[in-house]
Structures are given as C-alpha cells and as structure tokens.
Write a protein that holds these residues in place. Structure first.
Motif, PDB file in Angstrom:
ATOM      1  N   LEU A   1       0.443  -0.992  -1.821  1.00 32.25           N
ATOM      2  CA  LEU A   1      -0.373   0.181  -1.553  1.00 32.25           C
ATOM      3  C   LEU A   1       0.460   1.440  -1.719  1.00 32.25           C
ATOM      4  O   LEU A   1       1.610   1.495  -1.262  1.00 32.25           O
ATOM      5  N   SER A   2      -0.128   2.437  -2.355  1.00 33.22           N
ATOM      6  CA  SER A   2       0.468   3.770  -2.427  1.00 33.22           C
ATOM      7  C   SER A   2      -0.336   4.674  -1.503  1.00 33.22           C
ATOM      8  O   SER A   2      -1.505   4.990  -1.788  1.00 33.22           O
ATOM      9  N   ILE A   3       0.276   5.068  -0.383  1.00 31.36           N
ATOM     10  CA  ILE A   3      -0.419   5.785   0.687  1.00 31.36           C
ATOM     11  C   ILE A   3       0.142   7.196   0.797  1.00 31.36           C
ATOM     12  O   ILE A   3       1.355   7.407   0.746  1.00 31.36           O
ATOM     13  N   ASN A   4      -0.759   8.136   0.971  1.00 29.11           N
ATOM     14  CA  ASN A   4      -0.398   9.530   1.223  1.00 29.11           C
ATOM     15  C   ASN A   4      -1.095   9.960   2.506  1.00 29.11           C
ATOM     16  O   ASN A   4      -2.321   9.896   2.604  1.00 29.11           O
TER      17      ASN A   4
ATOM     18  N   GLY B   1       3.476  12.104   4.676  1.00 28.94           N
ATOM     19  CA  GLY B   1       3.989  12.108   3.318  1.00 28.94           C
ATOM     20  C   GLY B   1       3.525  10.894   2.528  1.00 28.94           C
ATOM     21  O   GLY B   1       2.612  10.160   2.925  1.00 28.94           O
ATOM     22  N   SER B   2       4.174  10.670   1.400  1.00 32.14           N
ATOM     23  CA  SER B   2       3.840   9.541   0.511  1.00 32.14           C
ATOM     24  C   SER B   2       4.765   8.375   0.798  1.00 32.14           C
ATOM     25  O   SER B   2       5.960   8.556   1.064  1.00 32.14           O
ATOM     26  N   GLN B   3       4.223   7.177   0.747  1.00 34.39           N
ATOM     27  CA  GLN B   3       4.997   5.960   0.965  1.00 34.39           C
ATOM     28  C   GLN B   3       4.344   4.789   0.251  1.00 34.39           C
ATOM     29  O   GLN B   3       3.144   4.803  -0.011  1.00 34.39           O
ATOM     30  N   THR B   4       5.149   3.798  -0.042  1.00 33.16           N
ATOM     31  CA  THR B   4       4.686   2.574  -0.691  1.00 33.16           C
ATOM     32  C   THR B   4       4.818   1.429   0.300  1.00 33.16           C
ATOM     33  O   THR B   4       5.888   1.194   0.863  1.00 33.16           O
ATOM     34  N   VAL B   5       3.725   0.722   0.499  1.00 34.11           N
ATOM     35  CA  VAL B   5       3.681  -0.395   1.442  1.00 34.11           C
ATOM     36  C   VAL B   5       3.448  -1.676   0.653  1.00 34.11           C
ATOM     37  O   VAL B   5       2.560  -1.738  -0.214  1.00 34.11           O
ATOM     38  N   GLU B   6       4.231  -2.691   0.957  1.00 34.73           N
ATOM     39  CA  GLU B   6       4.119  -3.976   0.276  1.00 34.73           C
ATOM     40  C   GLU B   6       3.939  -5.082   1.301  1.00 34.73           C
ATOM     41  O   GLU B   6       4.752  -5.219   2.223  1.00 34.73           O
ATOM     42  N   LEU B   7       2.859  -5.852   1.162  1.00 34.87           N
ATOM     43  CA  LEU B   7       2.568  -6.976   2.059  1.00 34.87           C
ATOM     44  C   LEU B   7       2.576  -8.267   1.266  1.00 34.87           C
ATOM     45  O   LEU B   7       1.963  -8.338   0.191  1.00 34.87           O
TER      46      LEU B   7
END
Length: 333
Positions: free
Chosen positions: A32-35, A78-84
């Motif tokens: 997921l690319s979350i802002n 801010g922006s972050q990348t989440v990996e599950l």
C-alpha cells in the motif's frame, strides 16, 4: 485560526495484491502507498483464513499482531509504504477467487496479480470492475468452426465438418501457422488432380513442390502432437501485461473492499488426456488421408521422363585446303 472541517485525512494512492496459490495454501502480499495528513491508527481487514506473517512500514519490520481479521497499522503524517505478508489456508481450486480485503477506506490504482501454477490449465478468467486478461482461444475456436463449415462445403477433401473442427482445434493449441500449413497441404492435394493438364516440365515441378509441402505438413503434425503431449497449451492470454502463468488485473477506483478476480482452471492432466485422444485420432485419420493423397499424387503418373536435348551444329565441317588435297593425291600415286 479558521476551524477545521470534516473530511478524509488518509488516502491510499496505490494498492498491489500479489497471490501465489499452491496445492494446499496460498502466499499473499499486499503493498500500500498511503498518504496521511494526521498520525493515528488505521485498520486493514484480512480474509478469515489469513495468518499474518510480516508487516513492514518503509524499510522497517513492525511488531504487529493481527486481532482476528483486523491488522492495526500505525500511521504517521506524510507518505509511507506499507507491506503485509500472510498465508491463507486454501490452495488452488477449480474456481479460484482472489482474497477479499477491506482497506478501511476507498482507494485508487488497485492492482491484483495471480501467479498461476504450472500444473493448471486456465480456461476462463474474469473480475468484477477490473481491467484484466482475456482468453482469446475461445474466439479462435469460433473462427475454426466457421472455417470448418466453409471447407467442408467446398468438397476439396474427404474431411467432414467435425474432422476440420478437431483438426483445427488441436493444431491451434500449438501454433496457428502450423494449422494453416496443414490446411494448405490438404487443399493442394485436391488441386493435384488438375496437374495432368500441364506440360511435362511444369508437371514435374508441381510434383517436387507437393512432395516438399508434404514433408513440411507431416513435420507440423508431429510437432503439434509433441507440443500437446509434452508442452503447455497456448490459450492466447493477453491483456494488461498478462501471460500464461501471470494474470494481472487493474482498477482505477474502488471502494474500501478491493475488487475480486477469479480463475476457472483444471489440472494439466486433463489437457494431456485430451491431447492424447487427439493424437490417436490424428494417427488413425492420417492413414486414410495419406491413402487419398497418394492416389491423387500418382494419377496419372508420378514423373514424366523428359527427352535429353541433342546438340545442334550450326555449321558443317570445313573442307581441307586445295593445296593439301594435291599433296595427298601425289603421295597416293
């Protein structure tokens, strides 16, 4: 200071779900690319049979445990990348459907990838509100049936409609040019009947060309049988960068629950069995076709023997000079 208004503070700009189904379980990975404009906690809901393996935010692994189906994610501004990463206690079935995941908020640019095992034969693909691959083989079957109806009505060969259909379907599973080559060879054998009207030299050239075409057609049949028994079926799966073993779907906008795709497939054993039956049918039918073709090839003859060209002299042998003739007469006297 103006007061704040109610609105969405977290946006999922991109999601990518990757599934690798096996015989008894499936490996899943969601990126997921979350802002977000505010910090807090956001909950992702996984399928009931999912067992969370790892959660990574940025490049750091987070010690997060799932609470039933819920996975709480610590979100920073801010922006972050989440990996599950998780596993599901379900393997590849006849109708495999992608996981139902609730992201907790509407999202955009949703992608779903399914890595199809090598021992599966995909038949039909689909997905709700998704742009993805399509199996073009079934449209080719329609074309083969229409072509079979036309070829059977011409009466150029002893093959009936069902013969042309089975021949076309079996050959198209390997390569389409090979199918066209075999059809052209059968039509050429029928037109061989009209070759007796040609001149002898032209007739011999037709015989050589037809013999060469026969070798190519038989080689194409052998290659198709070998491909069917040992290779993988060519279902012409295209669309969104998909291939035989990688199926990709995409949706620009979705609700909080990601759209689901499905794959209808059977074990490769059924493909091998069907191609074995087709190979046996070709083996027995080829004997009758070769008898018919040999009768056409040898009527009225196989080869004309052309007469050898004789050398023609444009001038007669020159006479001996007069002085040499007088010397010869004196010697004789």
């Amino acid at each position: 200071r103006p007061p704040g208004i109610e609105g969405q503070t977290l946006t999922i700009e991109k999601s990518h779900l990757e599934l690798k189904p096996g015989q008894r379980s499936s490996n899943a990975k969601l990126v997921l690319s979350i802002n977000s404009s505010q910090g807090g906690q956001h909950v992702i809901k996984l399928p009931p049979q999912a067992e969370l393996q790892e959660v990574k935010i940025g490049d750091a692994i987070q010690p997060i445990r799932q609470d039933g189906c819920n996975v709480p994610l610590p979100i920073s501004p801010g922006s972050q990348t989440v990996e599950l990463i998780w596993t599901e206690a379900r393997g590849m079935t006849a109708q495999y459907k992608t996981s139902k995941i609730d992201l907790g908020t509407p999202s955009v640019n949703a992608g779903v990838d399914v890595h199809l095992p090598h021992n599966r034969w995909p038949l039909v693909l689909g997905g709700e509100q998704l742009v993805g691959p399509a199996v073009l083989f079934w449209s080719m079957v329609i074309v083969v049936v229409l072509a079979a109806l036309g070829l059977a009505r011409t009466g150029l060969t002893p093959l009936k409609v069902h013969h042309w259909v089975w021949l076309g379907i079996g050959m198209s599973m390997s390569t389409l040019p090979a199918c066209i080559l075999v059809v052209g060879w059968l039509i050429a054998l029928d037109y061989r009947k009209k070759a007796d009207r040609l001149e002898k030299g032209t007739f011999n050239s037709v015989q050589i060309g037809l013999a060469f075409l026969t070798v190519l057609a038989l080689g194409a049949l052998v290659a198709a049988i070998s491909q069917g028994l040992l290779g993988h079926p060519d279902m012409n799966i295209v669309g969104n960068g998909s291939s035989r073993n990688l199926l990709r779907w995409y949706h620009d906008m979705s609700d909080s629950t990601l759209p689901q795709a499905w794959v209808l497939s059977v074990p490769m054993f059924y493909y091998r069995l069907s191609m074995l039956a087709w190979a046996l049918w070709i083996s027995f039918g080829l004997i009758r076709i070769l008898r018919w073709g040999w009768a056409n090839y040898t009527t009225p003859t196989i080869w004309y023997h052309l007469p050898k060209k004789q050398k023609r002299w444009g001038m007669s042998k020159p006479a001996a000079p007069k002085e040499s003739q007088e010397e010869n007469s004196e010697n004789g006297s």
